[in-house]
Design a protein around this motif. Sequence first.
Motif, PDB file in Angstrom:
ATOM      1  N   GLU A  93      -4.486   5.454   3.907  1.00 23.75           N
ATOM      2  CA  GLU A  93      -4.151   4.753   2.676  1.00 23.75           C
ATOM      3  C   GLU A  93      -4.707   5.514   1.573  1.00 23.75           C
ATOM      4  O   GLU A  93      -5.561   5.860   1.118  1.00 23.75           O
ATOM      5  N   LEU A  94      -3.728   5.458   0.514  1.00 27.65           N
ATOM      6  CA  LEU A  94      -3.869   6.119  -0.888  1.00 27.65           C
ATOM      7  C   LEU A  94      -4.129   5.157  -2.073  1.00 27.65           C
ATOM      8  O   LEU A  94      -4.860   5.593  -2.953  1.00 27.65           O
ATOM      9  N   LEU A  95      -3.254   4.160  -1.917  1.00 28.07           N
ATOM     10  CA  LEU A  95      -3.258   3.326  -3.257  1.00 28.07           C
ATOM     11  C   LEU A  95      -2.851   1.991  -2.880  1.00 28.07           C
ATOM     12  O   LEU A  95      -2.021   1.652  -1.940  1.00 28.07           O
ATOM     13  N   GLN A  96      -3.346   1.027  -3.692  1.00 34.76           N
ATOM     14  CA  GLN A  96      -3.046  -0.585  -3.398  1.00 34.76           C
ATOM     15  C   GLN A  96      -2.063  -0.492  -4.493  1.00 34.76           C
ATOM     16  O   GLN A  96      -2.405  -0.425  -5.854  1.00 34.76           O
ATOM     17  N   THR A  97      -1.016  -1.258  -4.329  1.00 33.40           N
ATOM     18  CA  THR A  97       0.016  -1.256  -5.637  1.00 33.40           C
ATOM     19  C   THR A  97       1.129  -2.501  -5.236  1.00 33.40           C
ATOM     20  O   THR A  97       0.862  -3.052  -4.093  1.00 33.40           O
ATOM     21  N   LYS A 145       0.900  -1.241   0.156  1.00 32.54           N
ATOM     22  CA  LYS A 145      -0.101   0.007   0.199  1.00 32.54           C
ATOM     23  C   LYS A 145       0.843   1.344   0.109  1.00 32.54           C
ATOM     24  O   LYS A 145       1.977   1.497   0.485  1.00 32.54           O
TER      25      LYS A 145
END
Length: 246
Positions: A210-214, A182
């Motif tokens: 949390e900003l982004l799942q990567t 994340k």
Amino acid sequence: MKPNIVEFVVHGRYALFSDPINRMGGEKLTYQVPTYEALKGILSSVYWKPTFTWVIDEVRILNPIRSQSQAIRPIMYGGGNTLSIYTYLSDVAYQVRAHFEWNMNRPELTHDRNENKHHNIAKRCIERGGRRDIFIGTRECQGYVEACNFGEGEGFYDNYGEMPLGVMFHGFTYPDEGNTQKLVARFWKPIMKDGIIQFKRPEECNIQRELLQTGTKVFTFEANNVMPVEQFDWCKEFGGEAVELG
């Protein structure tokens, strides 16, 4: 005290440290003091490798905190120009103390964990002003780095006492640094004491978003037969991608 401590002073005519979440509004307003992520970015411009992670320990504010507003014509996302007011810090100078730690999320770079090598390179890079251009918060704020002894010289806020600074942006936790897949934004409540701010470690910040799942890219050295790509099949489970560096 860590054995791989580095100390330097960064100074410039202007600086802008803002919350990246609020920048989409068009007008930028600076914090009073530099953020952890901004200082980490400055040190990464001086010297950085994926083998290790820079940890900012503390910063000392040397000059009085003064702001200056300027009219700006930024380019809009859809084309053309618009009018905005940016508020900068003026005539800034900061002493910084930091150290590096091995990035344990990079097992493919274990062979590069030579502390003396990286510490000596980092100190030489500081003495020469860094490997890349230094920006104090944003691209238009040019900065300059010099070696120093943390705490030397007079500072405007020496013996000033405590100054709470409210909730501030601390930094980003990237997937390959936080042992997670994340991208997370961290916040904290700093207190400046006699001109010095001692930063919390990233994992100690309890206000997060949390900003982004990567995923995480994995560096391999197939041509040199250092580590075969097959050892990194585990990264595919998390959406990672192997990169050939032959």
